[in-house]
Design a protein around this motif. Structure first.
Motif: not given
Lengths: 258, 345
Positions: B319-335, B341-345
């Protein structure tokens, strides 16, 4: 405003007042026109001038319109300006400019003389004088009408033709010309209507005899003080023009349908 | 069927570089999609291959033969235009027969080939119809047939379905794919629709400002985008700028451990790979929940105002207004515009 003068003119040439002052139906003026060799010659020179102008205008204006439609860049803008320029030049100025350039001892003669060449056979006071003037004068209208027709031919339809192997002439013949047939008919109708009733250019540049219908009508009316025959000449001119007017109406109607 | 080689091709209009040092080899029978936003140079590139634009530098070769300066009427390519570009003063048969007549084929052969290709595109019996009597989809099929009837070595399609509705577009692209696979014709397809590219292509070329950002099969482009631009352009992607300090990517509301050297970085996470769980901290708060029936999209506002999207299986759980914690399962990192770096893909 338009129909009434037409009907009135036709009426005045068909119902002529007799010696007793009573009007009666008569084809006398038309019989006179078509039995008078001078009138026939005038009509013929008018038809010849109109036909030659129409024949010359198309091959002159179509390449200009095609260039303006498909060319890009600044040069095309200059060409367009040059092509439209005659529209802003009054006929009388144009006439005298042609006399100064192509007339006896005109610019061309002077230039030829300066390099030891003989004088040209000047078109001034020959049937070709009005042809040159009228063609130049009608270039802007013809180019604009053709250009509006070419606006309906998309770049992609031309590219699609080239893609399947059509070279320039094949694109022009099979893709462009069929799409602008109506515009060509409209352009010819407009120029024919204008040229048939032209006065200034044939009057100043043309021969004294035979003369085109415009100067002929004016002279019959004013110099010969014969309004009935002048109106007859006008009705006959109108009859020829209406044929091309109907061409125009038919083209417009066909366009609306598609 | 042919191999297309594009080597170091550049196109400059006036002072504007439309395509810059572009390289691509399309294998025999391959379907490659040129994908990119407006102005990325994809249509210019296709028009150079078709011969409608001349490359400022570089070489375009078909089956090893340099065609860079060859005009379109002498190239072994067939192009399908976005606006169909059918000749409205000709009926369907004449539209298809025109190219064959220019090649001076006997009338009987022309008739046979036109009828065969009309059959292939599902328009058998439509030869005598005027083009304005056809629907948008049928017109596009005629345009396709007009190219196919000449049996080109390379088929070029320039956003051919852009003017059609979604349903028809999907149907036609499946038909094009089937036809392409049946005829095994080397094909280049320009689109700005990522779904179209993902559904059709053997490989996708992602273009940006005249340069190729990535050339890979659709699954690689989607799952392992080479640059942040590709990551953001293909599908929905959360792009989060932050800093890596001591092996932890830090952004207000999101800390994530990763084996990356210290420095600025961009984290890219797909909504379906962004896990959410109820939390007490107000660093990430649900802004809106949109129920799509099969799944829900949850919009989450981070403390600095950045809005992320997460996919959840059930809209009723959030529901709107609920506080949540985020946990990326698969992601990439760019510079520096490169994935580090890639993880979980």
């Amino acid at each position: 405003m338009i129909i009434w003068p037409i009907l009135s003119a036709i009426g005045r040439t068909l119902w002529l007042p007799g010696a007793d002052g009573v009007s009666r139906f008569s084809l006398e003026t038309y019989v006179f026109f078509f039995s008078d060799q001078y009138s026939i010659n005038n009509l013929m020179v008018t038809l010849w001038t109109t036909g030659v102008c129409a024949l010359l205008l198309l091959p002159i204006c179509l390449p200009i319109a095609l260039y303006l439609r498909f060319a890009k860049g600044r040069l095309a803008a200059y060409v367009q300006g040059l092509a439209i320029f005659p529209m802003f030049v009054p006929s009388i100025i144009l006439s005298y400019a042609i006399i100064r350039v192509l007339g006896p001892n005109g610019t061309v003669d002077l230039l030829f003389n300066s390099v030891g060449l003989p004088k040209i056979r000047s078109p001034y006071l020959t049937p070709w004088g009005p042809v040159i003037g009228l063609v130049w004068d009608n270039i802007p209208l013809t180019v604009l009408i053709l250009l509006s027709g070419l606006g309906a031919v998309s770049d992609q339809s031309v590219e699609a033709a080239r893609d399947v192997g059509a070279r320039r002439w094949a694109v022009l013949w099979h893709i462009i010309l069929p799409r602008i047939t109506n515009s060509i008919l409209v352009a010819i109708s407009f120029t024919v209507l204008g040229i048939f009733s032209a006065f200034t250019l044939p009057y100043v540049l043309g021969p004294a005899a035979p003369e085109m219908m415009g100067p002929f009508m004016q002279r019959t009316f004013r110099d010969l003080n014969d309004p009935t025959n002048a109106i007859t000449q006008a009705v006959i001119s109108f009859a020829f023009c209406i044929v091309f007017g109907l061409f125009y109406v038919r083209s417009v109607a066909k366009n609306r349908k598609t | 069927m042919a191999v297309l080689d594009i080597k170091d091709v550049t196109k400059i209009f006036g002072g504007t570089v439309a395509v810059e040092r572009f390289n691509l080899t399309v294998a025999d029978g391959e379907l490659v999609c040129l994908l990119g936003p407006s102005g990325s140079g994809k249509s210019t590139l296709l028009r150079m291959i078709g011969g409608f634009e001349t490359a400022t530098s570089g070489v375009i070769a078909i089956d090893g033969e340099d065609v860079t300066r060859v005009p379109p009427e002498r190239r072994p390519t067939g192009m399908v235009f976005q606006s169909h570009a059918l000749w409205t003063h000709m009926n369907v048969f004449k539209n298809l027969a025109f190219g064959l007549k220019l090649r001076r084929l006997p009338p009987a052969e022309i008739k046979d080939r036109v009828e065969a290709v009309l059959e292939q595109v599902g328009l058998a019996g439509y030869g005598q119809r005027q083009t304005h009597q056809l629907s948008g989809g049928q017109q596009q099929r005629v345009a396709l047939a007009r190219s196919l009837v000449l049996e080109p070595k390379i088929l070029l399609l320039d956003e051919p379905f852009a003017s059609l509705d979604q349903h028809l577009r999907e149907r036609l692209r499946e038909e094009v794919r089937d036809l392409q696979q049946r005829l095994k014709i080397t094909t280049l397809f320009v689109t700005h629709g990522q779904d179209e590219a993902l559904a059709l292509a053997d490989r996708i070329v992602v273009l940006r400002a005249g340069r190729s950002e990535q050339i890979d099969p659709p699954d690689v482009v989607y799952r392992a985008p080479a640059t942040p631009f590709v990551a953001g352009f293909i599908g929905t992607m959360n792009l989060i700028d932050g800093v890596v300090e001591g092996g932890v990517f830090r952004h207000p509301g999101l800390d994530l451990a990763m084996p990356v050297a210290d420095g600025p970085a961009t984290l890219a996470v797909r909504p379906e790979a962004l896990g959410i769980a109820a939390a007490t901290s107000a660093a990430a708060v649900i802004h809106r929940v949109t129920d799509y029936g099969t799944h829900a999209i949850v919009d989450i506002d981070l403390a600095d105002g950045l809005r992320l999207k997460a996919m959840a299986p059930d809209a009723r759980a959030w529901a709107a207004g609920t506080a949540v914690a985020l946990s990326p399962q698969a992601f990439a990192v760019y510079r520096d515009n490169v994935a580090i770096h890639r993880a979980g893909a």
